[in-house]
Scaffold this motif. Structure first.
Motif, short mmCIF file in Angstrom:
data_model
loop_
_atom_site.label_atom_id
_atom_site.label_comp_id
_atom_site.label_asym_id
_atom_site.label_seq_id
_atom_site.Cartn_x
_atom_site.Cartn_y
_atom_site.Cartn_z
N SER A 1 -14.00 22.45 13.57
CA SER A 1 -14.57 21.27 12.94
C SER A 1 -15.26 21.64 11.63
CB SER A 1 -15.58 20.61 13.88
OG SER A 1 -16.32 19.64 13.16
N LEU A 2 -15.01 20.83 10.60
CA LEU A 2 -15.68 21.03 9.31
C LEU A 2 -16.68 19.90 9.07
CD1 LEU A 2 -12.52 22.08 7.23
CD2 LEU A 2 -14.30 23.59 8.14
N LYS A 3 -16.92 19.09 10.08
CA LYS A 3 -17.84 17.95 9.96
C LYS A 3 -18.80 17.95 11.14
CE LYS A 3 -16.42 15.77 6.28
NZ LYS A 3 -15.22 14.93 6.16
N GLU A 4 -20.07 17.70 10.82
CA GLU A 4 -21.10 17.63 11.87
C GLU A 4 -20.67 16.71 13.03
OE1 GLU A 4 -24.54 18.98 10.99
OE2 GLU A 4 -24.53 18.92 13.18
N ASP B 1 -17.56 16.97 17.16
CA ASP B 1 -18.17 17.97 18.06
C ASP B 1 -17.10 18.68 18.88
OD1 ASP B 1 -20.15 19.39 19.36
OD2 ASP B 1 -21.31 17.60 19.91
N ARG B 2 -17.49 19.74 19.53
CA ARG B 2 -16.56 20.46 20.41
C ARG B 2 -16.02 19.50 21.47
NH1 ARG B 2 -20.61 23.99 19.29
NH2 ARG B 2 -19.95 26.01 18.44
N GLY B 3 -14.70 19.59 21.72
CA GLY B 3 -14.08 18.72 22.73
C GLY B 3 -13.61 17.40 22.16
N HIS B 4 -14.03 17.06 20.93
CA HIS B 4 -13.57 15.80 20.34
C HIS B 4 -12.10 15.92 19.92
CE1 HIS B 4 -17.66 13.85 19.05
NE2 HIS B 4 -17.68 14.32 20.29
N LEU B 5 -11.42 14.77 19.97
CA LEU B 5 -10.03 14.72 19.51
C LEU B 5 -9.99 14.06 18.13
CD1 LEU B 5 -8.34 13.49 22.80
CD2 LEU B 5 -8.66 15.85 21.99
N ALA C 1 -6.16 7.04 23.36
CA ALA C 1 -7.34 7.89 23.60
C ALA C 1 -8.58 7.03 23.76
CB ALA C 1 -7.52 8.88 22.44
N SER C 2 -8.70 5.97 22.95
CA SER C 2 -9.86 5.07 23.07
C SER C 2 -9.86 4.39 24.42
CB SER C 2 -9.84 3.99 21.99
OG SER C 2 -9.74 4.54 20.74
N SER C 3 -8.67 3.92 24.84
CA SER C 3 -8.65 3.19 26.12
C SER C 3 -8.94 4.13 27.29
CB SER C 3 -7.34 2.44 26.30
OG SER C 3 -6.30 3.36 26.47
N LEU C 4 -8.71 5.43 27.11
CA LEU C 4 -9.07 6.40 28.16
C LEU C 4 -10.53 6.85 28.04
CD1 LEU C 4 -5.88 8.70 28.09
CD2 LEU C 4 -6.53 7.09 29.91
N ASN C 5 -11.24 6.28 27.08
CA ASN C 5 -12.64 6.65 26.83
C ASN C 5 -12.81 8.10 26.43
OD1 ASN C 5 -14.00 4.22 27.15
ND2 ASN C 5 -13.81 4.39 29.40
N LEU C 6 -11.83 8.65 25.73
CA LEU C 6 -11.96 10.02 25.26
C LEU C 6 -12.70 10.01 23.92
CD1 LEU C 6 -8.33 11.28 26.03
CD2 LEU C 6 -10.40 11.56 27.41
N PRO C 7 -13.47 11.06 23.62
CA PRO C 7 -14.13 11.10 22.31
C PRO C 7 -13.08 11.37 21.24
CG PRO C 7 -14.54 13.13 23.55
CD PRO C 7 -13.72 12.24 24.44
N VAL C 8 -12.80 10.37 20.42
CA VAL C 8 -11.66 10.50 19.48
C VAL C 8 -12.02 9.95 18.11
CG1 VAL C 8 -10.63 8.29 20.26
CG2 VAL C 8 -9.17 10.05 19.22
N HIS C 9 -11.52 10.60 17.08
CA HIS C 9 -11.69 10.15 15.70
C HIS C 9 -10.35 9.60 15.21
CE1 HIS C 9 -15.67 12.18 15.34
NE2 HIS C 9 -15.14 12.90 16.32
N ARG C 10 -10.42 8.41 14.58
CA ARG C 10 -9.20 7.69 14.20
C ARG C 10 -8.35 8.46 13.18
NH1 ARG C 10 -7.94 2.20 14.02
NH2 ARG C 10 -10.02 1.66 14.77
N LYS C 11 -9.00 9.23 12.30
CA LYS C 11 -8.23 9.96 11.30
C LYS C 11 -8.95 11.24 10.92
CE LYS C 11 -9.90 7.14 7.43
NZ LYS C 11 -9.90 7.83 6.15
N ALA D 1 -11.72 18.28 3.63
CA ALA D 1 -11.02 18.50 4.91
C ALA D 1 -12.00 18.24 6.05
CB ALA D 1 -10.48 19.92 4.98
N ASP D 2 -11.48 17.73 7.15
CA ASP D 2 -12.32 17.43 8.32
C ASP D 2 -12.22 18.51 9.39
OD1 ASP D 2 -13.15 14.68 7.53
OD2 ASP D 2 -10.99 14.36 7.56
N VAL D 3 -11.03 19.08 9.54
CA VAL D 3 -10.80 20.11 10.56
C VAL D 3 -9.90 21.20 9.98
CG1 VAL D 3 -11.17 18.61 12.57
CG2 VAL D 3 -8.87 18.79 11.59
N ILE D 4 -9.84 22.33 10.70
CA ILE D 4 -9.10 23.49 10.20
C ILE D 4 -8.28 24.10 11.33
CG2 ILE D 4 -11.18 24.94 10.61
CD1 ILE D 4 -10.29 26.62 8.17
N ASN D 5 -7.04 24.48 11.01
CA ASN D 5 -6.24 25.20 12.01
C ASN D 5 -5.24 26.12 11.31
OD1 ASN D 5 -3.99 23.70 11.25
ND2 ASN D 5 -3.79 22.64 13.20
N MET D 6 -4.32 26.68 12.09
CA MET D 6 -3.36 27.62 11.51
C MET D 6 -1.92 27.18 11.75
SD MET D 6 -5.14 31.25 12.60
CE MET D 6 -6.93 31.46 12.48
#
Ligand code: ADE
Length: 250
Positions: free
Chosen positions: A89-92, A95-99, A145-155, A180-185
């Motif tokens: 995550s590159l944004k406060e 959080d960990r576990g968020h989608l 993801a929203s309907s499953l009540n998962l912690p999710v960011h739209r974009k 950038a919001d997130v980082i991967n490889m």
């Protein structure tokens, strides 16, 4: 007919979600995909699963043969690709576990084979990349993801780095300044190739760490990534199952 290809990332590559899967070995002109394809159905919807890093996670991000992976899925006839990936995550607020349902990428890889159009012998091929993530798949991922009540960011915008090393603090801060919001490889080359192959591509990223920019946090380690994955992998599995089921109601 709809056939969903799922590319599973680290820790998310063995979802036991197909009933009586059949293993299919596909070879392409770019070589073999990272894993055999596991083919089956979820609620009647044909689904094909590919493990991005191989069945025993034997391929580093730079070793993943993305061209073979996307070609193999194309050959077997998938109509949509849903990819999963771990990310930092590159944004406060992520959080960990968020989608995060990705909507943009910044390609910071250097040595990957990221095109099917090496030669222009049969004409120039420049593929549009303004919107690399399919909007219908994004809506399905976010809505489900929203309907499953998962912690999710739209974009979210992912920066894909070459790896396998993690970033320096200077790089991490620079990526934040770039927006950038997130980082991967893994995502950018895969998304590029799916677009070139004209397969609608959507990706959901699970945040496992704060990379190394955040004051008061230890810099990311591979052990941390694995631990956070394992804790939250079932959320991604449930999401995949529900999104695929959604296609049976299309
Ligand atoms: N994958 C998960 N966390 C990551 C990070 N911090 N940097 C690059 N790839 C990652």
């Amino acid at each position: 007919m709809t056939k969903i290809g799922i590319i599973g990332g680290s820790g998310l590559d063995d979802p036991d979600i197909l009933k009586n899967p059949e293993t299919v070995h596909v070879s392409t002109r770019f070589g073999d995909p990272s894993s055999p394809l596991r083919c089956g159905r979820i609620e009647g919807v044909e689904t094909v699963i590919l493990a991005r890093h191989g069945n025993s996670h034997q391929y580093s991000p730079a070793q993943v043969n993305n061209r073979a992976n996307i070609s193999a899925l194309k050959e077997i006839g998938v109509t949509h690709i849903i990819a999963t990936t771990a990310c930092g995550s590159l944004k406060e607020e992520i959080d960990r576990g968020h989608l995060v349902v990705l909507d943009q990428f910044i390609d910071f890889t250097r040595f990957r084979k990221n095109t099917f159009h090496d030669s222009f012998a049969n004409g120039a091929k420049h593929v549009a990349m303004a919107a690399p993530f399919d909007s219908e798949l994004r809506q399905r991922l976010y809505g489900t993801a929203s309907s499953l009540n998962l912690p999710v960011h739209r974009k979210g915008c992912v920066v894909t780095i070459e790896g396998p090393r993690f970033s320096t603090v200077a790089e991490s801060n620079m990526f934040r300044m770039w927006g950038a919001d997130v980082i991967n490889m893994s995502t950018a080359p895969e998304a590029i190739l799916a677009n070139e192959a004209e397969i609608p591509y959507g990706a959901v990223a699970m945040s496992t760490d704060y990379d190394c920019w955040k004051q008061g946090e230890e810099p990311v380690t591979w052990d941390e990534i694995l631990a956070v994955f394992n804790k939250n992998a079932s959320n991604v599995t449930s999401l995949l199952i529900e999104v695929v089921k959604g296609f049976s109601r299309k």
